[in-house]
Design an enzyme around this catalytic site. Structure first.
Site, mmCIF file in Angstrom:
data_model
loop_
_atom_site.group_PDB
_atom_site.id
_atom_site.type_symbol
_atom_site.label_atom_id
_atom_site.label_comp_id
_atom_site.label_asym_id
_atom_site.label_seq_id
_atom_site.Cartn_x
_atom_site.Cartn_y
_atom_site.Cartn_z
ATOM 1 N N LYS A 270 0.857 -1.193 0.000
ATOM 2 C CA LYS A 270 0.000 0.000 0.000
ATOM 3 C C LYS A 270 0.887 1.235 0.000
ATOM 4 O O LYS A 270 1.723 1.410 0.892
ATOM 5 C CB LYS A 270 -0.902 0.000 1.243
ATOM 6 C CG LYS A 270 -1.709 1.291 1.426
ATOM 7 C CD LYS A 270 -2.435 1.298 2.765
ATOM 8 C CE LYS A 270 -3.089 2.656 3.030
ATOM 9 N NZ LYS A 270 -3.738 2.724 4.360
ATOM 10 N N ASP A 275 -2.491 10.612 3.232
ATOM 11 C CA ASP A 275 -3.874 10.195 3.425
ATOM 12 C C ASP A 275 -4.627 11.207 4.271
ATOM 13 O O ASP A 275 -4.508 11.236 5.492
ATOM 14 C CB ASP A 275 -3.940 8.820 4.090
ATOM 15 C CG ASP A 275 -5.379 8.334 4.265
ATOM 16 O OD1 ASP A 275 -6.266 8.875 3.562
ATOM 17 O OD2 ASP A 275 -5.609 7.428 5.073
ATOM 18 N N LYS A 282 -10.220 12.985 7.783
ATOM 19 C CA LYS A 282 -9.776 12.590 9.119
ATOM 20 C C LYS A 282 -9.965 13.744 10.088
ATOM 21 O O LYS A 282 -9.827 14.917 9.713
ATOM 22 C CB LYS A 282 -8.289 12.199 9.084
ATOM 23 C CG LYS A 282 -7.993 10.917 8.340
ATOM 24 C CD LYS A 282 -6.501 10.612 8.364
ATOM 25 C CE LYS A 282 -6.185 9.356 7.580
ATOM 26 N NZ LYS A 282 -6.730 8.142 8.196
ATOM 27 N N ASP A 293 1.639 6.641 5.356
ATOM 28 C CA ASP A 293 0.665 5.664 4.860
ATOM 29 C C ASP A 293 1.151 4.924 3.614
ATOM 30 O O ASP A 293 0.411 4.133 3.040
ATOM 31 C CB ASP A 293 -0.667 6.356 4.583
ATOM 32 C CG ASP A 293 -1.867 5.457 4.857
ATOM 33 O OD1 ASP A 293 -1.704 4.478 5.597
ATOM 34 O OD2 ASP A 293 -2.957 5.743 4.329
ATOM 35 N N ASP A 352 -12.021 7.012 3.598
ATOM 36 C CA ASP A 352 -10.822 6.825 4.412
ATOM 37 C C ASP A 352 -10.471 5.344 4.553
ATOM 38 O O ASP A 352 -9.485 4.996 5.178
ATOM 39 C CB ASP A 352 -11.011 7.462 5.795
ATOM 40 C CG ASP A 352 -9.689 7.634 6.536
ATOM 41 O OD1 ASP A 352 -8.633 7.689 5.873
ATOM 42 O OD2 ASP A 352 -9.714 7.706 7.784
ATOM 43 N N GLU A 354 -9.362 3.619 2.115
ATOM 44 C CA GLU A 354 -8.850 3.668 0.744
ATOM 45 C C GLU A 354 -7.746 2.671 0.463
ATOM 46 O O GLU A 354 -7.556 2.239 -0.681
ATOM 47 C CB GLU A 354 -8.366 5.086 0.417
ATOM 48 C CG GLU A 354 -6.949 5.420 0.837
ATOM 49 C CD GLU A 354 -6.679 5.315 2.337
ATOM 50 O OE1 GLU A 354 -5.536 4.986 2.697
ATOM 51 O OE2 GLU A 354 -7.598 5.559 3.138
ATOM 52 N N ARG A 356 -7.414 -0.449 1.120
ATOM 53 C CA ARG A 356 -7.902 -1.733 0.611
ATOM 54 C C ARG A 356 -8.307 -1.626 -0.864
ATOM 55 O O ARG A 356 -8.293 -2.624 -1.588
ATOM 56 C CB ARG A 356 -9.049 -2.233 1.484
ATOM 57 C CG ARG A 356 -10.287 -1.389 1.478
ATOM 58 C CD ARG A 356 -11.200 -1.662 2.664
ATOM 59 N NE ARG A 356 -10.610 -1.196 3.914
ATOM 60 C CZ ARG A 356 -11.169 -1.348 5.108
ATOM 61 N NH1 ARG A 356 -12.332 -1.975 5.219
ATOM 62 N NH2 ARG A 356 -10.582 -0.904 6.193
#
Length: 508
Positions: A270, A275, A282, A293, A352, A354, A356
């Site tokens: 990933k 993010d 967030k 991230d 959020d 994201e 996956r």
């Protein structure tokens, strides 16, 4: 990078800034560890008592400095705690040595040379000490005024050279252990650099360029899919996550091949270079460290390069799913439906969640090559941090034996990990009335739900495991052992060890 050498020199006659020795925690006080015999002798066998007088107990991570005895060319003795004395006939574990070396290297920042007289029973010990020293000496200074001079905080440059006393410079096993320590540590530190780089300088395009340069240097084949190629290929997950950013997404494929390979290992990372949470923004206080991230992609990148440098007899393909998750007029909205690379549709209930989505596309791409196993690595869920804390990552998978191999590999290299289940009853929570699946399910067990979502995008019959490194990927506290503040490079060593096991035919 700190230089590593093996030395047969005696501690008293070696010119260095410090002699590093080990001290363990005994039942009746500190115990001087093997390797420090010459130092203890120079103190007339009373070194343990001197250390106790100075407050040393031998506890893990403890540092005690004292003047070197008369006749030594080094002016300083640094005693580092190893933790409890091993049980009868047992030796100090490699992780204890790795941590002690890391603590010592950090404590000696600003020094030109240190002689490490820690317990050194075999080549594995030498490798652990070397690795700990190289990882412990790490500092990230590119954005500091003194960065041009490669200086660390407090204006001190990292320890320049480590000589391992008691080593065997002509022994093939010792030489190989040090070469491995250098390759793995340098690549792990490269991953740390990437994680620590501010998101205004590291976006999907610049990350891809860094990967291309490293691939060229180490003979790795590289392919970069830009926005046009992603659109043409139908990578709806990666495109959906990157839609809100001015910096377009990328999918990078790194292929290391060995002419002697009998197995193929695929690694998927990933790579969300920043993010914000997207439209599902967030809350305040959760944005400041979101440059981390992309830690999964950094770890996969580092592991592939390390495998190439070590010449492992296994084919390793790394997939870096890179995007920046930002809110804007073009961003994916909660309620939107994305058509993924696999053809499945996903209802996005929370932008959020994201990671996956980008992983799903990369997992399906990796599956098309039918590797023997796929491992994905991601800072995926806060739920995993709640479950396992800040220093342990969770491992899920569709094969219990393979998951056990990964847990054992992580333990062997000193990366705390824990096997986690994929309960089938949680899958129903991701049912969507609009699409094939939703990107969110039940709140409780959220880390397991994420794993179940990813499983949907692994090709049939392919062994797969998922590493959720959300806790240990970024250290917001103080440094400990060989782990610095900031990016840690966690999972790199587990992946390299897995590649070694796969090459040896021990995949599980």
């Amino acid at each position: 990078m700190t230089a590593l050498t093996l030395s047969t020199a005696a501690a008293p006659g070696l010119r260095a800034d410090a002699i590093v020795i080990g001290v363990a925690k005994g039942a009746k006080g500190p115990v001087v560890a093997p390797g420090a015999e010459a130092v203890d002798k120079a103190y007339d066998g009373r070194l343990a008592g001197v250390l106790e007088t100075l407050g040393a107990s031998g506890g893990e991570g403890e540092v005690t400095k004292l003047p070197a005895p008369s006749g030594f060319k080094a002016p300083l003795v640094l005693a580092v705690g190893l933790g409890p004395v091993p049980e009868k006939d047992a030796e100090y574990g490699t992780e204890a040595l790795r941590k002690a070396a890391g603590v010592a290297a950090r404590a000696l920042a600003g020094s030109k040379k240190a002689a490490f007289a820690l317990p050194l029973g075999d080549a594995a010990d030498a490798g652990a000490i070397g690795e700990g020293a190289l990882l412990g000496a790490y500092s990230f200074d590119a954005y500091k005024d003194n960065g041009k001079d490669a200086k660390a905080k407090n204006g001190k440059a990292p320890l320049a050279e480590v000589a391992l006393l008691g080593g065997k410079p002509r022994d093939k096993a010792y030489k190989a252990a040090l070469e491995r320590a250098v390759a793995v540590s340098e690549e792990l530190n490269r991953a740390r650099d990437l994680v620590n780089t501010p998101p205004n300088d590291l976006n999907p395009e610049s990350f891809a360029a860094i990967a291309q340069a490293a691939a060229k240097e180490h003979g790795i084949k590289v392919q970069v899919l830009d926005e046009k190629a992603l659109v043409k290929g139908g990578y709806g997950g990666i495109l959906g996550v990157g839609a809100g950013s001015a910096a377009g997404p990328r999918l990078v494929k790194l292929s290391y091949t060995s002419s002697k390979a009998k197995k193929h290992l695929a690694l998927v990372g990933k790579g969300i270079t920043y993010d914000s949470g997207g439209i599902s923004l967030k809350p305040a206080g959760h944005n400041e460290t979101m440059k981390c991230d992309m830690s999964g992609a950094a770890s996969v990148f580092a592991a592939v390069v390390a495998a190439a440098r070590l010449g492992l007899e296994v084919n390793v393909t790394g997939w870096l799913a890179l995007a920046e998750n930002m809110p804007s007029g073009s961003a994916t909205r909660p309620g939107d439906v994305l058509r993924m690379y696999s053809g499945k549709t996903v209802e996005v209930l929370n932008t959020d969640a994201e990671g996956r989505l980008v992983l799903a596309d990369a997992l399906w791409a990796a599956s098309q090559e039918k590797p023997d196993a796929i491992v994905d690595v991601a800072t995926l869920t806060g739920a995993m941090v709640l479950a396992l804390g800040n220093r342990t990552f969770g491992i899920m998978g569709n094969d219990d034996a393979f998951r056990a191999v990964l847990v054992e590999a992580a333990e062997e290299v000193g990366e705390p990990a824990w096997p986690m289940p994929l309960p089938e009853h949680l899958r129903k929570g991701m049912d969507s009335p609009t699409a094939d699946i939703a990107n969110m399910g039940e709140r409780m067990g959220g880390g397991l739900v994420a794993g179940l979502f990813l499983r949907e995008f692994v090709g049939e019959g392919i062994t797969w495991a998922h590493l959720d490194i959300a806790g240990p990927a970024f250290n917001e506290g103080g440094p400990f052992g060989y782990t610095p503040k900031g990016g840690t490079g966690t999972a790199v060593r587990t992946l390299v060890r897995l590649a070694e096991l796969t090459a040896a035919g021990d995949l599980g």
